[in-house]
Design an enzyme around this catalytic site. Structure first.
Site: not given
Ligand code: CMC
Length: 428
Positions: A306, A363
């Site tokens: 998140h 989720d």
């Molecule tokens: N699985 C594997 N690796 C992950 C995941 C995941 N679900 N989420 C983040 N990471 C890794 C990402 O690859 C990055 O690694 P590195 O530093 O090596 O590049 C690190 O963790 C930081 O992640 P980020 O993508 O920079 O984080 P963000 O704040 O930009 O994205 C997120 C947040 C929610 C989009 C992301 O965690 C994600 O894609 N999660 C899966 C989708 C999901 O469950 N979304 C629902 C969010 S909660 C409800 C809502 O908002 O609707």
């Protein structure tokens, strides 16, 4: 009034900017005069460090895993409030009195039906259309049916608010009925909000739907937990669209579209698809986590991570418990719950997830409940939208009533070519 300031040193000059402190002691450097005093802007892709507004609706402490609506903890609200009480709290700022709540319920019941001409839209959509596409289109179309509630000067927007809250469950259920070729069911106004939705989803003209109290309460809790989450992607979209003085219906339609993405509300559908892939033998839970760590885009651990929570999402804690309780009561997909819990255990004990502070989010477990109560997978994100609607409305309304209200218009740093010479088409 704050006296604290932050000093910025740029190219030998010093500039002072006020520091703003919120009621939960969050701090921000107020950079509204940055460009006019320094000629520079901030660059913050994804807005991870940028506050777009001051808001008194929702507070999140992502480090501690705390969520509050108008100062009430999410645990308290989920346990004690109904969805419509929560909606009232978010939109109007206080918990409703008995009279206020009765009045809200009465008004909503007066507007649950769709205009008969709106029903004709549904026959124009392909049966396979994703219900989020249909819902976004129909909500946008409400502006055409209710132009009297689209006045840009109407910052209260009460008429539009009531119609949206009343009609979105009907719009959503109609999209499902159309997709499976069943007749659209009319709302039954003797039923409560969530029960009415279940009735419109699952009853047919030849058979009533028997409402199970534990099922409708579980659904109610899910709606409450989704009701607001401050400046997330869809809410920021609603605010941005609304900042042009676009009407309430147009702004909500945009919010639904933003929510649909798999990184946002669309994740609940993706989580169940992921759990079912594991159940169907597309690798073990361990294997899946390894692939997620390797950055394999087809194996991102959906429902994990998140932008704001660097701790367990408090909504996921509540949903996990609700999920267990409900499955104990009504039976159903416990295999998927087992897989989800296994995935969680593996991930939480893995350095990759620990270092990045990735925990289950809202989720991760919600789809297991939806599935257990018979909601089809492609309706999961629609349920999220029904839940989030009061939050979007509250944020839209707050923005429109804010003295700092301005059209949303980010800047950019241009990195394209400079001073190109134009050549006529045949000389290129
Ligand atoms: N699985 C594997 N690796 C992950 C995941 C995941 N679900 N989420 C983040 N990471 C890794 C990402 O690859 C990055 O690694 P590195 O530093 O090596 O590049 C690190 O963790 C930081 O992640 P980020 O993508 O920079 O984080 P963000 O704040 O930009 O994205 C997120 C947040 C929610 C989009 C992301 O965690 C994600 O894609 N999660 C899966 C989708 C999901 O469950 N979304 C629902 C969010 S909660 C409800 C809502 O908002 O609707």
């Amino acid at each position: 009034m704050t006296t604290e300031t932050a000093t910025l040193h740029i190219e030998g000059d010093s500039y002072e900017f006020p520091v703003i402190t919120g009621t939960e002691n969050e701090k921000a450097v107020d950079l509204r005069k940055l460009r006019s005093t320094t000629g520079m802007i901030t660059l913050d892709p994804g807005f991870a460090n940028s506050g777009a507004c001051r808001s008194s609706i929702t507070f999140i402490d992502g480090e501690k895993g705390i969520l509050k609506y108008r100062g009430y903890t999410i645990e308290d609200i989920a346990q004690k409030a109904t969805f419509l009480e929560t909606a009232y709290l978010l939109i109007y700022g206080t918990l409703p009195t008995r009279d206020q709540l009765d009045d809200l319920k009465y008004q909503i019941k007066c507007h649950t039906m769709l205009h008969e001409d709106i029903k004709r839209f549904y026959s124009g959509f392909p049966k396979k259309a994703h219900p989020m596409a249909v819902c976004s289109a129909v909500v946008g179309a409400l502006s055409a049916f209710y132009p009297e509630f689209t006045d840009p000067d109407d910052t209260e927007a009460d008429g539009g608010i009531i119609r949206l809250l009343a009609k979105l469950p009907t719009i959503a259920a109609c999209s499902y009925k159309h997709s499976i070729g069943q007749p659209i069911m009319y709302p039954m106004n003797n039923l409560e909000y969530t029960q009415n939705f279940m009735q419109m989803m699952f009853a047919t003209p030849c058979e009533d739907y028997e409402i199970d109290e534990s099922v409708s309460r579980a659904l109610e809790i899910l709606l409450i937990l989704h009701a607001d989450h401050e400046q997330n992607c869809s809410t920021s979209t609603v605010r941005l669209v609304g900042s042009s003085q676009a009407n309430l219906f147009a702004s909500m339609s945009a919010g639904i579209s933003a929510l649909w993405g798999p990184l946002h509300g669309g994740a609940n559908q993706k989580v169940i698809e992921m759990l079912e892939r594991i159940e169907d033998g597309d690798g073990s839970a361990e294997n899946f986590v390894e692939r997620a760590k390797a950055g394999d885009d087809t194996a991102r651990l959906m429902g994990f991570g998140h932008r704001v929570y660097k701790n367990y999402d408090p909504r996921a804690q509540i949903i996990k418990k609700e999920c267990r309780d409900l499955l104990d009561k009504i039976g159903g997909q416990s295999k998927l719950l087992e897989i989800a819990m296994k995935l969680e255990e593996i991930a939480l004990n893995d350095d990759y997830f620990a270092q990045r502070k990735l925990y289950p989010n809202v989720d991760f477990y919600s789809g297991i409940i939806y599935k257990a109560i018979g909601i089809p997978v492609n309706m999961f994100t629609v349920l999220f939208a029904i839940g989030r609607l009061p939050g979007w409305i509250a944020q839209w309304r707050e923005m429109r009533q804010d003295n700092d209200f301005r059209i949303g218009r980010p800047r950019q740093i241009y990195v394209g070519p400079v001073n190109q010479e134009f050549k006529p088409v045949d000389e290129r």
